[in-house]
Design a protein around this motif. Sequence first.
Motif, PDB file in Angstrom:
ATOM      1  N   MET A   1       0.849  -1.179   0.000  1.00 30.22           N
ATOM      2  CA  MET A   1       0.000   0.000   0.000  1.00 30.22           C
ATOM      3  C   MET A   1       0.893   1.240   0.000  1.00 30.22           C
ATOM      4  SD  MET A   1      -3.106   1.245   2.487  1.00 30.22           S
ATOM      5  CE  MET A   1      -3.940  -0.242   2.825  1.00 30.22           C
ATOM      6  N   SER A   2       0.476   2.247  -0.664  1.00 34.81           N
ATOM      7  CA  SER A   2       1.266   3.480  -0.755  1.00 34.81           C
ATOM      8  C   SER A   2       1.162   4.275   0.543  1.00 34.81           C
ATOM      9  CB  SER A   2       0.764   4.332  -1.919  1.00 34.81           C
ATOM     10  OG  SER A   2      -0.506   4.867  -1.614  1.00 34.81           O
ATOM     11  N   GLU A   3       2.070   5.244   0.670  1.00 34.31           N
ATOM     12  CA  GLU A   3       2.038   6.091   1.863  1.00 34.31           C
ATOM     13  C   GLU A   3       0.720   6.855   1.946  1.00 34.31           C
ATOM     14  OE1 GLU A   3       4.403   9.866   3.725  1.00 34.31           O
ATOM     15  OE2 GLU A   3       5.541   8.441   2.520  1.00 34.31           O
ATOM     16  N   GLN A   4       0.219   7.276   0.777  1.00 38.69           N
ATOM     17  CA  GLN A   4      -1.067   7.990   0.738  1.00 38.69           C
ATOM     18  C   GLN A   4      -2.185   7.073   1.225  1.00 38.69           C
ATOM     19  OE1 GLN A   4      -2.152   9.476  -3.109  1.00 38.69           O
ATOM     20  NE2 GLN A   4      -3.837  10.687  -2.321  1.00 38.69           N
ATOM     21  N   GLY A   5      -2.135   5.809   0.793  1.00 41.74           N
ATOM     22  CA  GLY A   5      -3.142   4.843   1.243  1.00 41.74           C
ATOM     23  C   GLY A   5      -3.048   4.584   2.737  1.00 41.74           C
ATOM     24  N   ASP A   6      -1.806   4.521   3.241  1.00 39.95           N
ATOM     25  CA  ASP A   6      -1.607   4.341   4.691  1.00 39.95           C
ATOM     26  C   ASP A   6      -2.214   5.504   5.468  1.00 39.95           C
ATOM     27  OD1 ASP A   6      -0.265   1.968   4.350  1.00 39.95           O
ATOM     28  OD2 ASP A   6       1.736   2.849   4.537  1.00 39.95           O
ATOM     29  N   ASN A   7      -1.985   6.715   4.968  1.00 39.75           N
ATOM     30  CA  ASN A   7      -2.530   7.910   5.631  1.00 39.75           C
ATOM     31  C   ASN A   7      -4.046   7.912   5.598  1.00 39.75           C
ATOM     32  OD1 ASN A   7      -0.042   8.918   6.332  1.00 39.75           O
ATOM     33  ND2 ASN A   7       0.139  10.216   4.522  1.00 39.75           N
ATOM     34  N   LEU A   8      -4.617   7.510   4.456  1.00 37.88           N
ATOM     35  CA  LEU A   8      -6.082   7.459   4.329  1.00 37.88           C
ATOM     36  C   LEU A   8      -6.660   6.458   5.331  1.00 37.88           C
ATOM     37  CD1 LEU A   8      -8.666   8.331   2.919  1.00 37.88           C
ATOM     38  CD2 LEU A   8      -8.238   6.582   1.196  1.00 37.88           C
ATOM     39  N   GLY A   9      -6.045   5.278   5.412  1.00 34.35           N
ATOM     40  CA  GLY A   9      -6.504   4.266   6.366  1.00 34.35           C
ATOM     41  C   GLY A   9      -6.378   4.743   7.799  1.00 34.35           C
ATOM     42  N   ARG A  10      -5.268   5.412   8.086  1.00 33.14           N
ATOM     43  CA  ARG A  10      -5.044   5.943   9.435  1.00 33.14           C
ATOM     44  C   ARG A  10      -6.076   7.021   9.755  1.00 33.14           C
ATOM     45  NH1 ARG A  10       0.309   8.083   9.183  1.00 33.14           N
ATOM     46  NH2 ARG A  10       0.790   5.943   8.659  1.00 33.14           N
TER      47      ARG A  10
END
Length: 88
Positions: free
Chosen positions: A1-10
Amino acid sequence: MSEQGDNLGRDQLRAFVERIEFVEGEIKDLNDDKKDIYGEARAMGYDVKILKKVIQLRRKDADQRAEEDAILDTYLHALGMIEEPPEG
């Protein structure tokens, strides 16, 4: 998962946690209000235990209450706690 995806999930997770915490706070406030109301009723001479029973009964429809009463009468009669057998 991309960093952007990680941030969205967080961010989504944080939003869920914060919403749950908010609702829990509201529930606590409502429960405190309910406790205060029971305290007022007690101060006015009402039996809080019976008041809670009345509220419990009001949540049920008439058929459900009648069925539960009939079963209760059957059990009480079987235990010799009431004289008359239940009707029906």
